[in-house]
Motif scaffolding. Structure first.
Motif, PDB file in Angstrom:
ATOM      1  N   ILE A  81       1.044  -1.220  -0.082  1.00 44.39           N
ATOM      2  CA  ILE A  81       0.100  -0.017   0.155  1.00 44.39           C
ATOM      3  C   ILE A  81       1.051   1.189  -0.023  1.00 44.39           C
ATOM      4  O   ILE A  81       0.658   2.173  -0.743  1.00 44.39           O
ATOM      5  CB  ILE A  81      -0.994   0.016   1.137  1.00 44.39           C
ATOM      6  CG1 ILE A  81      -1.965  -1.167   0.913  1.00 44.39           C
ATOM      7  CG2 ILE A  81      -1.655   1.309   1.417  1.00 44.39           C
ATOM      8  CD1 ILE A  81      -2.818  -1.434   2.201  1.00 44.39           C
ATOM      9  N   ILE A  99      -6.559   3.949   0.896  1.00 44.29           N
ATOM     10  CA  ILE A  99      -7.035   2.633   1.205  1.00 44.29           C
ATOM     11  C   ILE A  99      -8.411   2.523   0.443  1.00 44.29           C
ATOM     12  O   ILE A  99      -8.731   1.541  -0.288  1.00 44.29           O
ATOM     13  CB  ILE A  99      -7.061   1.999   2.522  1.00 44.29           C
ATOM     14  CG1 ILE A  99      -5.716   1.968   3.222  1.00 44.29           C
ATOM     15  CG2 ILE A  99      -7.785   0.902   2.848  1.00 44.29           C
ATOM     16  CD1 ILE A  99      -5.472   1.868   4.679  1.00 44.29           C
ATOM     17  N   MET A 103      -9.528   0.164  -2.930  1.00 44.90           N
ATOM     18  CA  MET A 103     -10.525  -0.764  -2.603  1.00 44.90           C
ATOM     19  C   MET A 103     -11.624  -0.417  -4.013  1.00 44.90           C
ATOM     20  O   MET A 103     -12.033  -1.550  -4.590  1.00 44.90           O
ATOM     21  CB  MET A 103     -11.254  -0.681  -1.576  1.00 44.90           C
ATOM     22  CG  MET A 103     -10.493  -1.251  -0.142  1.00 44.90           C
ATOM     23  SD  MET A 103     -11.385  -1.167   1.371  1.00 44.90           S
ATOM     24  CE  MET A 103     -12.503  -2.442   1.186  1.00 44.90           C
ATOM     25  N   PHE A 108      -6.521  -3.186  -4.368  1.00 46.31           N
ATOM     26  CA  PHE A 108      -6.315  -3.442  -3.123  1.00 46.31           C
ATOM     27  C   PHE A 108      -5.397  -4.705  -2.725  1.00 46.31           C
ATOM     28  O   PHE A 108      -5.917  -5.841  -3.231  1.00 46.31           O
ATOM     29  CB  PHE A 108      -7.517  -3.428  -1.946  1.00 46.31           C
ATOM     30  CG  PHE A 108      -7.183  -3.223  -0.563  1.00 46.31           C
ATOM     31  CD1 PHE A 108      -6.699  -2.181   0.245  1.00 46.31           C
ATOM     32  CD2 PHE A 108      -7.278  -4.656   0.258  1.00 46.31           C
ATOM     33  CE1 PHE A 108      -6.396  -2.070   1.375  1.00 46.31           C
ATOM     34  CE2 PHE A 108      -7.015  -4.354   1.297  1.00 46.31           C
ATOM     35  CZ  PHE A 108      -6.562  -3.250   2.242  1.00 46.31           C
TER      36      PHE A 108
END
Length: 162
Positions: A81, A99, A103, A108
């Motif tokens: 990430i 994040i 997604m 992700f």
């Protein structure tokens, strides 16, 4: 609803989007009471919720809460990430937004998470391992004390006569 959570032991910064209305919101939840109330309110509204967060060692209670509420939890590789961050400046808000963005783009970097039974077993084994290490250290120290006093009993040191 899809939620990107930047989890910390004392609070969590979340960015979330309602997939039906497309409304994007942000919020900072203080642990544990405020966070629990927020997620329980979502469950009371019978919303389908997916939460994404980086892997963390202090989040067991949070993972259990989401499991109890039957929310989907995605745990991501923190290093992966981090590499997808465009800006070098890092804030909790930006982490939560990143994040959420990952997604939504279906990009992700999820990691495999063992079952609760497996995790509990691992924790018990780790605890036992640490206790055995402590016992070994104490036995070695007592052996050294005995040798310093001229007592050389080898394994007999650990028998009742020793």
């Amino acid at each position: 609803m899809i939620i990107g959570a930047d989890y910390h032991p004392g609070f969590q910064q979340i960015a979330y989007v309602d997939t039906e209305s497309g409304e994007l919101q942000e919020r900072r939840l203080q642990h544990r009471e405020e966070a629990e109330k927020f997620y329980r309110d979502l469950a009371a509204q019978e919303m389908k919720v997916r939460v994404g967060m980086e892997a963390s060692g202090q989040a067991r209670w949070f993972e259990r809460l989401l499991g109890e509420l039957q929310f989907e939890l995605w745990i991501g590789d923190a290093a992966e990430i981090r590499t997808r961050r465009v800006r070098k400046q890092k804030t909790d808000r930006q982490d939560a937004q990143l994040i959420l963005k990952l997604m939504l783009k279906d990009d992700f970097p999820r990691i495999w998470v063992p079952s609760w039974e497996n995790r509990d077993l691992r924790q018990l084994l780790w605890h036992r391992h640490r206790i055995v290490q402590m016992r070994t250290r104490v036995m070695n120290q007592l052996q050294a004390v005995a040798l310093n006093e001229g007592v050389r009993r080898k394994k007999a040191l650990w028998r009742p006569a020793g």
